[in-house]
Scaffold this active site. Structure first.
Site, short mmCIF file in Angstrom:
data_model
loop_
_atom_site.label_atom_id
_atom_site.label_comp_id
_atom_site.label_asym_id
_atom_site.label_seq_id
_atom_site.Cartn_x
_atom_site.Cartn_y
_atom_site.Cartn_z
NE ARG A 127 -2.82 0.45 3.44
CZ ARG A 127 -2.25 1.04 4.51
NH1 ARG A 127 -1.85 2.29 4.44
NH2 ARG A 127 -2.07 0.37 5.63
CE1 TYR A 131 -16.62 10.05 -15.80
CE2 TYR A 131 -15.35 10.08 -13.78
CZ TYR A 131 -16.23 9.45 -14.63
OH TYR A 131 -16.73 8.22 -14.29
CG ASP A 189 -8.44 14.74 -15.65
OD1 ASP A 189 -7.80 14.12 -16.53
OD2 ASP A 189 -9.40 14.24 -15.04
CE LYS A 243 -11.93 6.55 -19.04
NZ LYS A 243 -11.82 6.71 -17.64
N1 LCS Z 1 -10.86 12.11 -15.40
C1 LCS Z 1 -11.41 12.01 -16.62
C2 LCS Z 1 -11.18 13.09 -17.63
C3 LCS Z 1 -12.20 10.91 -16.94
O1 LCS Z 1 -12.71 10.83 -18.18
C4 LCS Z 1 -12.42 9.90 -15.97
C5 LCS Z 1 -13.25 8.71 -16.26
C6 LCS Z 1 -11.83 10.04 -14.70
C7 LCS Z 1 -11.05 11.16 -14.45
C8 LCS Z 1 -11.99 8.99 -13.64
O2 LCS Z 1 -11.24 7.89 -13.95
P1 LCS Z 1 -11.58 6.36 -13.54
O3 LCS Z 1 -11.77 6.36 -12.06
O4 LCS Z 1 -12.83 5.97 -14.24
O5 LCS Z 1 -10.37 5.63 -13.97
N2 LCS Z 1 -14.08 8.85 -17.38
C9 LCS Z 1 -14.96 7.99 -17.76
C10 LCS Z 1 -15.78 8.18 -18.88
O6 LCS Z 1 -15.84 9.20 -19.56
N3 LCS Z 1 -16.50 7.11 -19.10
O7 LCS Z 1 -16.29 6.15 -18.15
C11 LCS Z 1 -15.30 6.66 -17.21
#
Ligand code: LCS
Length: 393
Positions: free
Chosen positions: A58, A111, A183, A208
């Site tokens: 962790r 997001y 971000d 992503k």
């Molecule tokens: N930041 C952005 C720009 C994102 O698009 C997402 C997830 C996150 C943070 C959060 O990341 P995660 O915890 O899901 O790894 N975006 C998503 C979307 O547009 N569709 O499904 C998840």
């Protein structure tokens, strides 16, 4: 070899790997929860921070560390912390920088959960927030208060595809004694490096583009300053939102091909965006590579490419969008983005359903907007797929 002398693709392939003498070409998966101490004194020295080494997964692990080093190098930071998810990265940044009574200014079209976490949860602990259209720097300037500690920008934003002037936002942050976090999920470090533009913190959902194969959820935060890194690490290990070694191994594997995947996907995205813009059933297309995009010139200045994300609206609005999504065959109807496979989704009822309609409209996107994440398939096949689905609209 000193990474400063290497190009981006060489860094992607070789970053973070410290050969362990076994000859392994790839970073091994250190699938262990804990690490043996040489002696009681050694264990105590590690805990006291007097010696460097691994204690407990962790808190740190060689496979995870290899990923952290690699992404930190790509982004030009001093170090990184890898998290269980992208939201783990976002929430760790907020928890580390926002004390009770602190205020943050954010991009309205982030997001959905990156906004929801502050408005629904951190507000319970007295954290205040203002989400504005950050494409206009004056909106940021006007929203800053004496207690503002963080300016949080997502650029390009999800799903409105708005681009914020990162250098301009950094200047406002620093004039007001706060930090700028960006971000960078939509661009990836291959196309945009916010720390070089003046940001203090950059974060990703590595789910992503960085991983790129729709088989891992993960996140990462990269910073410029050792003290901020220590603060983030301390919060992360208390929240318990660390990445695990197997996850890190898969992300390292995905990362090696980031350059070729992004180049290929954005070439397809450019063709598809131009084709959509000329289609009689399409009302509007948002792709930052199109000259019609309001921040096209800014994107040209602060990014080295336009990426693979497109958002568009059909003339028939939401109903037409639903028909399209139900009839595509090659593109998959699913949330997430940035993978080798093309995905299509409806932000208002899916990824951004947690925001009110008013908030979505204020963030610059209507209920009719469709999001399209271009993969690495043949662009001609994707266009043919959209053509047959649009014929049913
Ligand atoms: N930041 C952005 C720009 C994102 O698009 C997402 C997830 C996150 C943070 C959060 O990341 P995660 O915890 O899901 O790894 N975006 C998503 C979307 O547009 N569709 O499904 C998840």
């Amino acid at each position: 070899m000193k990474s400063a002398t290497l190009g981006m693709n060489s860094k992607l392939v070789h970053g973070g790997h410290h050969p362990d003498g076994s000859g392994a070409v790839n970073v091994p998966i250190y699938q262990t929860s804990t690490f043996a101490f040489e002696s009681a004194a050694h264990g105590a020295a590690l805990f006291a921070g007097e010696e460097k080494g691994y204690i407990y997964t962790r808190m740190g692990n060689p496979t995870i560390h290899a990923l952290e080093e690699s992404v930190a190098d790509l982004e030009g930071g001093v170090g990184a912390i890898a998290t269980a998810s992208g939201m783990g990265a976002v929430s760790t940044v907020y928890m580390a920088l926002l004390d009770q009574g602190a205020h943050m200014v954010g991009t309205a079209s982030v997001y959905g959960p990156s906004r929801g976490f502050v408005e629904k949860h951190l507000s319970r602990f007295g954290v205040e927030s203002t989400f504005v259209d950050t494409t206009c720097l004056d909106n940021i300037r006007e929203a800053v208060r004496p207690n503002t500690k963080l300016i949080y920008v997502e650029s390009p934003s999800n799903p409105a595809m708005q681009v914020t002037d990162i250098a301009g936002a950094a200047q406002i942050a620093h004039e007001n004694g706060c930090m700028l976090a960006v971000d960078n999920t939509f661009a990836s470090p291959y196309l945009q490096r916010p720390l070089a533009l003046g940001a203090d913190i950059v974060l990703h959902s590595v789910t992503k583009f960085i991983n790129g194969h729709a088989d891992v959820v993960g996140g990462i935060v990269v910073v410029k300053d050792e003290e901020v890194l220590a603060r983030l690490h301390n919060v992360m290990i208390h929240l318990g939102g660390n990445m695990d070694p197997h996850q890190a191994f898969l992300v390292i594997r995905g990362l090696k091909t980031l350059g070729v995947r992004v180049e290929r996907a954005q070439e397809g995205a450019g063709k598809i965006a131009r084709w959509l813009e000329a289609h009689p059933k399409v009302e509007s297309v948002r792709y930052i590579g199109l000259p019609s995009h309001p921040q096209h010139e800014l994107a040209k200045r602060q990014m080295s490419g336009f990426g693979a994300m497109i958002a568009f609206e059909l003339k028939g609005g939401l109903d037409a969008g639903r028909t399209l999504m139900d009839n595509v065959r090659l593109a998959t109807l699913a949330v997430s983005l940035g993978g080798v496979e093309t995905l299509i989704e409806h932000p208002a009822s899916m990824t951004h359903a947690s925001m009110s309609r008013e908030a979505r409209e204020a963030a610059g996107f209507s209920d009719g907007l469709v999001r399209y994440s271009v993969g690495i398939e043949d662009a001609a096949d994707l266009i043919a797929d959209l053509e047959q689905a649009l014929a049913k609209v």
